[in-house]
Motif scaffolding. Structure first.
Motif, mmCIF file in Angstrom:
data_model
loop_
_atom_site.group_PDB
_atom_site.id
_atom_site.type_symbol
_atom_site.label_atom_id
_atom_site.label_comp_id
_atom_site.label_asym_id
_atom_site.label_seq_id
_atom_site.Cartn_x
_atom_site.Cartn_y
_atom_site.Cartn_z
ATOM 1 N N PRO A 12 0.844 -1.193 0.000
ATOM 2 C CA PRO A 12 0.000 0.000 0.000
ATOM 3 C C PRO A 12 0.883 1.249 0.000
ATOM 4 C CG PRO A 12 0.032 -1.002 2.174
ATOM 5 C CD PRO A 12 0.810 -1.909 1.257
ATOM 6 N N ALA A 13 0.419 2.281 -0.671
ATOM 7 C CA ALA A 13 1.193 3.519 -0.718
ATOM 8 C C ALA A 13 0.278 4.695 -0.991
ATOM 9 C CB ALA A 13 2.267 3.435 -1.793
ATOM 10 N N LYS A 14 0.673 5.841 -0.529
ATOM 11 C CA LYS A 14 -0.008 7.088 -0.857
ATOM 12 C C LYS A 14 0.976 7.899 -1.694
ATOM 13 C CE LYS A 14 -3.039 7.424 3.107
ATOM 14 N NZ LYS A 14 -3.528 8.259 4.194
ATOM 15 N N ILE A 15 0.505 8.344 -2.848
ATOM 16 C CA ILE A 15 1.366 9.124 -3.725
ATOM 17 C C ILE A 15 0.623 10.365 -4.187
ATOM 18 C CG2 ILE A 15 2.649 7.100 -4.514
ATOM 19 C CD1 ILE A 15 1.010 7.282 -7.122
ATOM 20 N N SER A 16 1.367 11.343 -4.621
ATOM 21 C CA SER A 16 0.787 12.550 -5.201
ATOM 22 C C SER A 16 1.271 12.665 -6.635
ATOM 23 C CB SER A 16 1.244 13.790 -4.427
ATOM 24 O OG SER A 16 0.760 13.745 -3.111
ATOM 25 N N LEU A 17 0.342 12.914 -7.538
ATOM 26 C CA LEU A 17 0.669 13.073 -8.948
ATOM 27 C C LEU A 17 0.155 14.415 -9.422
ATOM 28 C CD1 LEU A 17 -0.424 9.583 -10.315
ATOM 29 C CD2 LEU A 17 1.904 10.340 -9.851
ATOM 30 N N ARG A 18 0.853 14.960 -10.400
ATOM 31 C CA ARG A 18 0.399 16.194 -11.033
ATOM 32 C C ARG A 18 0.324 15.939 -12.527
ATOM 33 N NH1 ARG A 18 4.328 20.798 -10.750
ATOM 34 N NH2 ARG A 18 4.812 20.222 -12.864
ATOM 35 N N PHE A 19 -0.819 16.181 -13.109
ATOM 36 C CA PHE A 19 -1.013 16.002 -14.535
ATOM 37 C C PHE A 19 -1.163 17.363 -15.187
ATOM 38 C CE2 PHE A 19 -2.526 12.099 -12.629
ATOM 39 C CZ PHE A 19 -1.997 11.140 -13.459
ATOM 40 N N GLU A 20 -0.718 17.434 -16.411
ATOM 41 C CA GLU A 20 -0.861 18.667 -17.167
ATOM 42 C C GLU A 20 -1.499 18.339 -18.514
ATOM 43 O OE1 GLU A 20 1.957 22.129 -19.125
ATOM 44 O OE2 GLU A 20 2.812 20.742 -17.679
ATOM 45 N N VAL A 21 -2.583 19.026 -18.812
ATOM 46 C CA VAL A 21 -3.241 18.869 -20.102
ATOM 47 C C VAL A 21 -2.763 20.009 -21.002
ATOM 48 C CG1 VAL A 21 -5.449 18.890 -21.325
ATOM 49 C CG2 VAL A 21 -5.260 17.776 -19.083
ATOM 50 N N ILE A 22 -2.250 19.640 -22.146
ATOM 51 C CA ILE A 22 -1.787 20.637 -23.111
ATOM 52 C C ILE A 22 -2.825 20.664 -24.227
ATOM 53 C CG2 ILE A 22 0.072 21.338 -24.653
ATOM 54 C CD1 ILE A 22 1.950 19.664 -22.828
ATOM 55 N N LYS A 23 -3.635 21.697 -24.245
ATOM 56 C CA LYS A 23 -4.721 21.793 -25.220
ATOM 57 C C LYS A 23 -4.172 21.884 -26.633
ATOM 58 C CE LYS A 23 -8.006 23.709 -22.014
ATOM 59 N NZ LYS A 23 -9.027 24.699 -21.745
ATOM 60 N N GLY A 24 -4.853 21.190 -27.542
ATOM 61 C CA GLY A 24 -4.464 21.218 -28.947
ATOM 62 C C GLY A 24 -3.303 20.302 -29.282
ATOM 63 N N LYS A 25 -2.856 19.501 -28.326
ATOM 64 C CA LYS A 25 -1.736 18.594 -28.559
ATOM 65 C C LYS A 25 -2.196 17.161 -28.340
ATOM 66 C CE LYS A 25 3.029 17.804 -27.597
ATOM 67 N NZ LYS A 25 3.987 18.291 -28.497
ATOM 68 N N SER A 26 -1.788 16.282 -29.231
ATOM 69 C CA SER A 26 -2.134 14.874 -29.136
ATOM 70 C C SER A 26 -0.851 14.053 -29.136
ATOM 71 C CB SER A 26 -3.001 14.488 -30.341
ATOM 72 O OG SER A 26 -3.276 13.125 -30.330
ATOM 73 N N ILE A 27 -0.798 13.036 -28.293
ATOM 74 C CA ILE A 27 0.367 12.160 -28.263
ATOM 75 C C ILE A 27 -0.076 10.726 -28.481
ATOM 76 C CG2 ILE A 27 1.764 13.704 -26.832
ATOM 77 C CD1 ILE A 27 1.104 11.948 -24.424
ATOM 78 N N LYS A 28 0.826 9.914 -29.047
ATOM 79 C CA LYS A 28 0.506 8.515 -29.352
ATOM 80 C C LYS A 28 0.512 7.648 -28.101
ATOM 81 C CE LYS A 28 2.985 8.933 -33.685
ATOM 82 N NZ LYS A 28 4.131 8.478 -34.442
ATOM 83 N N GLU A 29 1.480 7.892 -27.234
ATOM 84 C CA GLU A 29 1.665 7.038 -26.057
ATOM 85 C C GLU A 29 1.991 7.911 -24.848
ATOM 86 O OE1 GLU A 29 3.194 2.894 -27.438
ATOM 87 O OE2 GLU A 29 4.679 4.385 -27.979
ATOM 88 N N PRO A 30 1.879 7.339 -23.645
ATOM 89 C CA PRO A 30 2.153 8.123 -22.434
ATOM 90 C C PRO A 30 3.589 8.642 -22.385
ATOM 91 C CG PRO A 30 1.136 6.015 -21.881
ATOM 92 C CD PRO A 30 1.479 5.966 -23.334
ATOM 93 N N ARG A 31 3.717 9.779 -21.753
ATOM 94 C CA ARG A 31 5.031 10.367 -21.470
ATOM 95 C C ARG A 31 5.085 10.680 -19.985
ATOM 96 N NH1 ARG A 31 5.285 14.793 -26.335
ATOM 97 N NH2 ARG A 31 4.964 13.316 -28.018
ATOM 98 N N LEU A 32 6.288 10.708 -19.481
ATOM 99 C CA LEU A 32 6.500 10.963 -18.063
ATOM 100 C C LEU A 32 7.718 11.856 -17.929
ATOM 101 C CD1 LEU A 32 5.975 10.214 -15.022
ATOM 102 C CD2 LEU A 32 7.504 8.277 -15.389
ATOM 103 N N GLU A 33 7.660 12.725 -16.954
ATOM 104 C CA GLU A 33 8.802 13.589 -16.663
ATOM 105 C C GLU A 33 8.986 13.623 -15.157
ATOM 106 O OE1 GLU A 33 10.020 18.284 -17.232
ATOM 107 O OE2 GLU A 33 8.376 17.455 -18.408
ATOM 108 N N ASP A 34 10.227 13.451 -14.705
ATOM 109 C CA ASP A 34 10.526 13.622 -13.294
ATOM 110 C C ASP A 34 11.686 14.615 -13.183
ATOM 111 O OD1 ASP A 34 12.896 12.156 -13.756
ATOM 112 O OD2 ASP A 34 12.134 10.329 -12.826
ATOM 113 N N GLU A 35 12.277 14.703 -12.017
ATOM 114 C CA GLU A 35 13.340 15.690 -11.810
ATOM 115 C C GLU A 35 14.572 15.425 -12.666
ATOM 116 O OE1 GLU A 35 14.111 15.659 -7.628
ATOM 117 O OE2 GLU A 35 12.206 16.604 -7.138
#
Length: 108
Positions: A12-35
């Motif tokens: 079990p874990a508690k995590i915090s995520l932040r998502f950003e929607v970029i309007k007008g942009k479409s991507i084929k597959e998921p992307r991830l960015e960390d520090e």
């Protein structure tokens, strides 16, 4: 021949995520960015297809953002990319291609 056994642990874990929607942009597959890195993620029943897709998507991103040809972007990935296996226990196997931000911090 040795047998490869795969297992995983669930915790079990508690995590915090932040998502950003970029309007007008479409991507084929998921992307991830960390520090530290930028990642492209791909899943497929055929692991080679997942690897190809994650790598090609990263090359396309680098090409678009930095003006590199697909070949030149592929050379950068060969030198600085890090292919990581995320999971291999489900029917669809998942990999991600990582590029350190110190190499191309303005790609995404």
């Amino acid at each position: 021949l040795a047998t490869l056994r795969l297992s995983c642990s669930k915790i079990p874990a508690k995590i915090s995520l932040r998502f950003e929607v970029i309007k007008g942009k479409s991507i084929k597959e998921p992307r991830l960015e960390d520090e530290e890195c930028i990642y492209t993620i791909s899943s497929d029943i055929d692991i080679e297809k997942a690897i190809y897709s994650a790598t090609k998507t990263m090359a396309e991103i680098i090409g678009d953002k930095l003006g590199y040809s697909l070949n030149k972007a592929g050379m950068l990935i060969s030198l600085a990319g890090n292919l990581q296996f995320c999971q291999v226990v489900d029917p669809a196997l998942t990999v991600r291609m990582a590029i350190p931000k110190e190499i191309c911090d303005k790609v995404l």
